[in-house]
Design a protein around this motif. Structure first.
Motif, PDB file in Angstrom:
ATOM      1  N   THR A 265       0.840  -1.209  -0.006  1.00 15.83           N
ATOM      2  CA  THR A 265       0.105   0.048  -0.070  1.00 15.83           C
ATOM      3  C   THR A 265       0.993   0.975   0.475  1.00 15.83           C
ATOM      4  O   THR A 265       0.931   2.601  -0.658  1.00 15.83           O
ATOM      5  CB  THR A 265      -1.451   0.120   1.520  1.00 15.83           C
ATOM      6  OG1 THR A 265      -1.616  -1.515   1.426  1.00 15.83           O
ATOM      7  CG2 THR A 265      -1.394   1.245   1.253  1.00 15.83           C
ATOM      8  N   ILE A 266       2.359   1.428   0.925  1.00 14.75           N
ATOM      9  CA  ILE A 266       3.201   1.846   0.822  1.00 14.75           C
ATOM     10  C   ILE A 266       3.664   2.546  -0.627  1.00 14.75           C
ATOM     11  O   ILE A 266       3.275   3.953  -0.612  1.00 14.75           O
ATOM     12  CB  ILE A 266       3.646   2.318   2.167  1.00 14.75           C
ATOM     13  CG1 ILE A 266       2.995   2.256   3.264  1.00 14.75           C
ATOM     14  CG2 ILE A 266       4.742   3.626   2.009  1.00 14.75           C
ATOM     15  CD1 ILE A 266       3.901   2.372   4.718  1.00 14.75           C
ATOM     16  N   ALA A 267       3.784   1.350  -0.579  1.00 13.42           N
ATOM     17  CA  ALA A 267       4.652   1.570  -2.275  1.00 13.42           C
ATOM     18  C   ALA A 267       4.049   1.977  -3.057  1.00 13.42           C
ATOM     19  O   ALA A 267       3.946   3.238  -4.012  1.00 13.42           O
ATOM     20  CB  ALA A 267       5.954   0.129  -2.434  1.00 13.42           C
ATOM     21  N   THR A 268       2.833   1.750  -3.173  1.00  9.08           N
ATOM     22  CA  THR A 268       1.694   2.160  -4.398  1.00  9.08           C
ATOM     23  C   THR A 268       1.416   3.464  -4.088  1.00  9.08           C
ATOM     24  O   THR A 268       1.485   4.611  -4.914  1.00  9.08           O
ATOM     25  CB  THR A 268       0.748   1.624  -4.444  1.00  9.08           C
ATOM     26  OG1 THR A 268       0.643   0.313  -4.189  1.00  9.08           O
ATOM     27  CG2 THR A 268      -0.134   1.405  -5.913  1.00  9.08           C
ATOM     28  N   LEU A 269       1.575   3.535  -2.715  1.00 11.31           N
ATOM     29  CA  LEU A 269       0.963   5.363  -2.518  1.00 11.31           C
ATOM     30  C   LEU A 269       2.113   6.335  -3.024  1.00 11.31           C
ATOM     31  O   LEU A 269       1.906   6.970  -4.296  1.00 11.31           O
ATOM     32  CB  LEU A 269       1.668   5.415  -0.894  1.00 11.31           C
ATOM     33  CG  LEU A 269       1.249   7.448  -0.995  1.00 11.31           C
ATOM     34  CD1 LEU A 269      -0.108   7.873  -1.167  1.00 11.31           C
ATOM     35  CD2 LEU A 269       1.594   7.432   0.842  1.00 11.31           C
ATOM     36  N   MET A 270       3.611   5.671  -2.747  1.00 15.82           N
ATOM     37  CA  MET A 270       4.478   6.415  -3.970  1.00 15.82           C
ATOM     38  C   MET A 270       4.792   6.336  -5.278  1.00 15.82           C
ATOM     39  O   MET A 270       4.893   7.701  -5.897  1.00 15.82           O
ATOM     40  CB  MET A 270       5.815   5.813  -3.101  1.00 15.82           C
ATOM     41  CG  MET A 270       6.246   5.998  -1.599  1.00 15.82           C
ATOM     42  SD  MET A 270       5.967   7.606  -0.737  1.00 15.82           S
ATOM     43  CE  MET A 270       5.598   7.189  -0.042  1.00 15.82           C
ATOM     44  N   GLN A 271       4.115   5.337  -6.057  1.00 20.25           N
ATOM     45  CA  GLN A 271       3.969   5.514  -7.630  1.00 20.25           C
ATOM     46  C   GLN A 271       3.002   5.797  -7.875  1.00 20.25           C
ATOM     47  O   GLN A 271       3.165   7.083  -8.571  1.00 20.25           O
ATOM     48  CB  GLN A 271       3.755   3.855  -7.893  1.00 20.25           C
ATOM     49  CG  GLN A 271       4.790   3.385  -7.471  1.00 20.25           C
ATOM     50  CD  GLN A 271       4.352   1.653  -8.401  1.00 20.25           C
ATOM     51  OE1 GLN A 271       3.357   1.171  -7.943  1.00 20.25           O
ATOM     52  NE2 GLN A 271       4.369   0.949  -9.148  1.00 20.25           N
ATOM     53  N   ASN A 272       1.699   6.919  -6.892  1.00 19.96           N
ATOM     54  CA  ASN A 272       0.743   7.401  -7.408  1.00 19.96           C
ATOM     55  C   ASN A 272       1.416   8.972  -6.577  1.00 19.96           C
ATOM     56  O   ASN A 272       1.149   9.809  -7.926  1.00 19.96           O
ATOM     57  CB  ASN A 272      -0.683   7.574  -6.339  1.00 19.96           C
ATOM     58  CG  ASN A 272      -1.652   6.516  -6.826  1.00 19.96           C
ATOM     59  OD1 ASN A 272      -0.665   5.575  -7.872  1.00 19.96           O
ATOM     60  ND2 ASN A 272      -1.946   5.967  -6.002  1.00 19.96           N
ATOM     61  N   VAL A 273       2.093   8.993  -5.213  1.00 12.97           N
ATOM     62  CA  VAL A 273       2.858  10.335  -5.746  1.00 12.97           C
ATOM     63  C   VAL A 273       3.480  11.452  -7.006  1.00 12.97           C
ATOM     64  O   VAL A 273       3.633  11.975  -7.806  1.00 12.97           O
ATOM     65  CB  VAL A 273       3.466  10.459  -4.799  1.00 12.97           C
ATOM     66  CG1 VAL A 273       3.757  12.182  -4.460  1.00 12.97           C
ATOM     67  CG2 VAL A 273       2.994  10.176  -3.177  1.00 12.97           C
ATOM     68  N   TYR A 274       4.022  10.753  -7.702  1.00 14.15           N
ATOM     69  CA  TYR A 274       5.203  10.326  -8.275  1.00 14.15           C
ATOM     70  C   TYR A 274       4.194  10.608 -10.223  1.00 14.15           C
ATOM     71  O   TYR A 274       4.558  11.565 -10.710  1.00 14.15           O
ATOM     72  CB  TYR A 274       5.685   8.908  -9.000  1.00 14.15           C
ATOM     73  CG  TYR A 274       7.075   8.855 -10.018  1.00 14.15           C
ATOM     74  CD1 TYR A 274       8.553  10.086 -10.443  1.00 14.15           C
ATOM     75  CD2 TYR A 274       6.348   8.588 -11.163  1.00 14.15           C
ATOM     76  CE1 TYR A 274       8.696  10.374 -12.206  1.00 14.15           C
ATOM     77  CE2 TYR A 274       7.186   8.893 -12.774  1.00 14.15           C
ATOM     78  CZ  TYR A 274       8.170   9.140 -12.280  1.00 14.15           C
ATOM     79  OH  TYR A 274       8.471   9.331 -13.929  1.00 14.15           O
ATOM     80  N   LYS A 275       3.087   9.706 -10.457  1.00 13.16           N
ATOM     81  CA  LYS A 275       2.407   9.954 -11.356  1.00 13.16           C
ATOM     82  C   LYS A 275       1.252  11.250 -11.320  1.00 13.16           C
ATOM     83  O   LYS A 275       1.697  11.181 -12.724  1.00 13.16           O
ATOM     84  CB  LYS A 275       1.002   8.702 -11.138  1.00 13.16           C
ATOM     85  CG  LYS A 275       0.810   7.796 -12.187  1.00 13.16           C
ATOM     86  CD  LYS A 275      -0.526   7.029 -11.769  1.00 13.16           C
ATOM     87  CE  LYS A 275      -0.528   5.875 -13.669  1.00 13.16           C
ATOM     88  NZ  LYS A 275      -1.767   4.661 -12.524  1.00 13.16           N
ATOM     89  N   CYS A 276       1.235  11.675  -9.911  1.00 12.96           N
ATOM     90  CA  CYS A 276       0.230  13.312  -9.951  1.00 12.96           C
ATOM     91  C   CYS A 276       2.058  14.017 -10.656  1.00 12.96           C
ATOM     92  O   CYS A 276       1.354  14.732 -11.380  1.00 12.96           O
ATOM     93  CB  CYS A 276       0.693  13.005  -8.813  1.00 12.96           C
ATOM     94  SG  CYS A 276      -1.215  11.940  -8.333  1.00 12.96           S
ATOM     95  N   ALA A 277       2.518  14.159  -9.800  1.00 10.81           N
ATOM     96  CA  ALA A 277       3.727  14.785 -10.231  1.00 10.81           C
ATOM     97  C   ALA A 277       4.365  15.342 -11.441  1.00 10.81           C
ATOM     98  O   ALA A 277       3.978  16.191 -12.800  1.00 10.81           O
ATOM     99  CB  ALA A 277       4.763  14.733  -9.574  1.00 10.81           C
TER     100      ALA A 277
END
Ligand code: NAD
Length: 285
Positions: A265-277
């Motif tokens: 969940t945490i790793a995917t959250l980081m992927q989502n932050v990168y994707k948003c940026a």
């Protein structure tokens, strides 16, 4: 004996790759990716989750801004923080740690997060995109579960996936993502009759109930893939929604707790932050 799906190792690999991506982002755009995390109150589990998210961001090279408000904060206080972060061009992602204290309307607060900064995938627009099978930000835990299933090359097309739980953050979105993978879906919940009869038909069984060791061996088909989403704090420590010791001898694959869905969940959250940026840069926002 089932193979264990090592969520911790998978998550570490995702974060290592993201670290390189985040470095490239910084070189290309001359700024660090930035995540704002809002925590209201002192819920011990929420404090642990927020600390783990901040630590993961640090590892990946994402700058995190922490906003910690007291339990007594008003809805307006929280609204103001979210609104100012929504307007702040240097912020790529906004995460409001749930649950919020009872006197604050969660739906109202989440609706203030702009979809392009919605790293949790909780806004109506992102939930809609998930349901429409469109490109967008998917909810972290469900996206992590799909990643785990793909990591073991689980056959998904045409398989029967049974989800126990229909919450907005796990049950419903994971059902949508499994449907997108061409699974046949059954969603069970607290009003479901003959639960065991249904779960015994599952090729893939996802347990997101919030009850310690709820899924017993006699509810699982031989050779099923079992993903345990539950995080339950008991006197004997942390455990999942699946009776791991009993089910491991029946399943072909099983995810443990701890060390399964949680780190994903945490790793995917980081992927989502990168994707948003990246999406914000591409859209000139
Ligand atoms: P929730 O309380 O919102 O939903 C639980 C669901 O279980 C409900 O839809 C309910 O209908 C269903 N349910 C309850 N009793 C049932 C029964 N007897 N039979 C069938 N269904 C029943 O919980 P949630 O937010 O979806 O979380 C579920 C679990 O997953 C919790 O333990 C939570 O801590 C954990 N969780 C873990 C992660 C992670 O990253 N690993 C993320 C989110 C939630």
């Amino acid at each position: 004996m089932a193979c264990i799906i090592d969520g911790k190792a998978l998550a570490a690999e995702i974060k290592r790759n993201l670290k390189k991506d985040a470095e490239e982002f910084e070189t290309r755009y001359g700024r660090k990716i930035t995540l704002a995390v809002i925590l209201v109150g002192e819920n011990p589990a929420s404090c642990v989750y927020v600390n783990n998210k901040v630590k993961a961001a640090e590892f990946v090279g994402i700058k995190s801004l922490s906003f910690r408000l007291p339990e007594s904060a008003t809805e307006r206080d929280v609204e103001q923080v979210v609104k100012s972060l929504a307007a702040d061009k240097s912020v790529d992602g906004i995460l409001v740690q749930l649950p919020l204290p009872k006197h604050i309307n969660e739906e109202k607060i989440l609706s203030l997060v702009p979809p392009e900064k919605d790293v949790d995938g909780f806004t109506a627009e992102n939930v809609g995109n998930t349901t429409l099978f469109k490109e967008g930000i998917n909810s972290c835990t469900p996206a992590g579960i799909i990643y785990m299933l793909k990591s073991i090359n689980a056959p998904l097309c045409g398989k029967h996936a049974v989800v126990i739980g229909r919450s907005n953050i796990v049950g419903k979105p994971v059902a949508m993502l499994l449907l997108k993978e061409n699974c046949t879906i059954t969603v069970c919940h607290s009003k479901t009759e003959n639960l065991g009869e249904i779960t015994r038909q599952a090729d893939i069984l996802i347990a997101a109930v919030g009850k310690p060791r709820f899924v017993k061996a006699d509810m699982v088909k031989d050779g099923a893939i079992v993903i345990d989403v539950g995080i339950n704090r008991t006197e004997s420590g942390l455990c999942g929604d699946v009776d791991f010791d009993g089910v491991k001898d029946k399943a072909s694959y099983i995810s443990p707790v701890p060390g399964g869905v949680g780190p994903m969940t945490i790793a995917t959250l980081m992927q989502n932050v990168y994707k948003c940026a990246v999406r914000r840069e591409n859209a000139g926002l």
